[in-house]
Design an enzyme around this catalytic site. Structure first.
Site, mmCIF file in Angstrom:
data_model
loop_
_atom_site.group_PDB
_atom_site.id
_atom_site.type_symbol
_atom_site.label_atom_id
_atom_site.label_comp_id
_atom_site.label_asym_id
_atom_site.label_seq_id
_atom_site.Cartn_x
_atom_site.Cartn_y
_atom_site.Cartn_z
ATOM 1 C CB CYS A 198 -26.221 50.383 31.803
ATOM 2 S SG CYS A 198 -27.951 49.852 31.807
ATOM 3 C CG HIS A 217 -27.742 51.822 27.767
ATOM 4 N ND1 HIS A 217 -26.999 50.759 28.228
ATOM 5 C CD2 HIS A 217 -26.850 52.838 27.577
ATOM 6 C CE1 HIS A 217 -25.728 51.100 28.293
ATOM 7 N NE2 HIS A 217 -25.601 52.359 27.920
ATOM 8 C CG HIS A 276 -22.289 54.040 28.392
ATOM 9 N ND1 HIS A 276 -23.118 53.437 27.478
ATOM 10 C CD2 HIS A 276 -21.089 54.182 27.745
ATOM 11 C CE1 HIS A 276 -22.469 53.231 26.337
ATOM 12 N NE2 HIS A 276 -21.252 53.682 26.477
#
Length: 351
Positions: free
Chosen positions: A266, A314, A326
């Protein structure tokens, strides 16, 4: 004599024997259970499996960001150690040159019989020669003393550099050990998740593959190419370039620790996207959130970094209309997803 007779042993018959046999079996079974025979784990529903897998992937992502941070530190420490060793080598060369100069001076004194400069001067009968020799000897003495002092200083500096290098090496060894631990933890979490997923039917596994591993489904495929309405505009050319890079990465596989060009985790995706725009971002989610300026959710613009969970574990790249691009998790490629599918933690706009 009767009092000393051996008691007569009685045998078990009929229902009494059957009861005793049943009790013996029960006791043996209990003993076996205590000796370590495992009890079958209760069957989990698909929903329970998915919840557990989501949590395992989330835990793996937290560990991945820590791994990324430690790996970055390892790189910095290794670079710093290399610089210290190079500087120590350069100073050692200068030290050797100074030692050679001192050796030449000592050899010259030996060849002249090691006669004290004052005696040599006194032996001169020519006044002009006397003054010239006196000045020369004085300068030679000063140079000799300065050379010795310089050597001593260089030795001290080299010892300091070597001590710093030893400390850096010890830190590097410790960091590499931490790196292995984080790597093992990540691999363990992912293996556990994959083992749980293997319990699902093929249909349920396919359905899970469409999820992001954060408890929600990804955006429909129709929304993966452009934000709805197409009205969102990046605030500047660099942000537009970052978004363009992220769009080009759609479909790339998630690989923990990867920063491109063909796979990403990520924070690796957001770092690579902004690097393509000429902006250097830190490596981890918990450092990227402090890059640039903070942006309230109500003022998000394409190119902004959006962060999730209380531990900032994240990150995605906002593209407008409540959507982001993402890298979700292992098995889920880079994709478009709504930002409201995870607990929002903040946003930043790189400069």
């Amino acid at each position: 004599m009767a009092a000393h007779r051996k008691p007569k042993q009685r045998t078990l018959t009929g229902s009494t024997a059957r009861t005793a046999f049943t009790l013996a079996l029960a006791g043996a079974a209990s003993a076996t259970a205590f000796e370590g025979t495992s009890v079958a784990e209760p069957a989990l529903t698909p929903a329970q499996v998915k919840a557990k897998v989501d949590q395992l992937y989330h835990d793996a992502e937290v560990a991945t960001e820590k791994y990324n941070g430690v790996r970055e530190t390892v790189g910095d420490t290794r670079e710093s150690l290399g610089e210290l060793r190079d500087e120590a080598a350069r100073r050692t060369e200068r030290l050797n040159a100074s030692r050679n100069a001192l050796g030449s001076l000592a050899a010259a004194q030996y060849r002249t019989g090691a006669v004290d400069p004052a005696v040599q001067i006194a032996l001169s009968s020519d006044p002009d020669q006397y003054l010239e020799r006196a000045a020369r000897a004085d300068r030679a003495g000063d140079r000799h003393a300065a050379a010795i002092t310089g050597v001593r200083q260089q030795l001290g500096a080299i010892d300091q550099l070597r001590s710093e290098a030893d400390t850096k090496l010890a830190n590097l060894t410790s960091q590499q050990s931490d790196l292995k631990k984080h790597k093992s933890k990540i691999q363990g979490k992912i293996a556990d998740a994959e083992a749980l997923l293997s319990r699902l039917t093929a249909e349920d596994r396919a359905r899970y593959a469409e999820q992001d591993g954060h408890g929600a489904a990804a955006a429909p495929r129709a929304n993966r190419e452009a934000p709805r309405g197409g009205a969102a505009t990046a605030p500047n050319a660099r942000a537009a370039q970052a978004v363009s890079f992220a769009r080009g990465a759609l479909g790339a596989p998630y690989v923990w620790g990867a920063t491109g060009p063909s796979s990403f985790d990520c924070s690796g995706l957001t770092q690579a996207a902004w690097r393509a725009a000429g902006v250097s971002l830190p490596r981890t989610t918990y450092t990227q959130i402090n890059a640039g300026s903070r942006v309230p959710r109500s003022q998000l613009a394409p190119g902004d970094l959006v962060f999730f969970y209380s531990g900032i574990s994240h990150v995605g790249l906002y593209i407008g209309d409540g959507q982001m691009i993402h890298a979700p998790r292992p098995g889920a490629p880079v994709r478009v997803a709504p930002i409201d599918q995870m607990p929002f933690a903040g946003a930043s706009r790189p400069a």
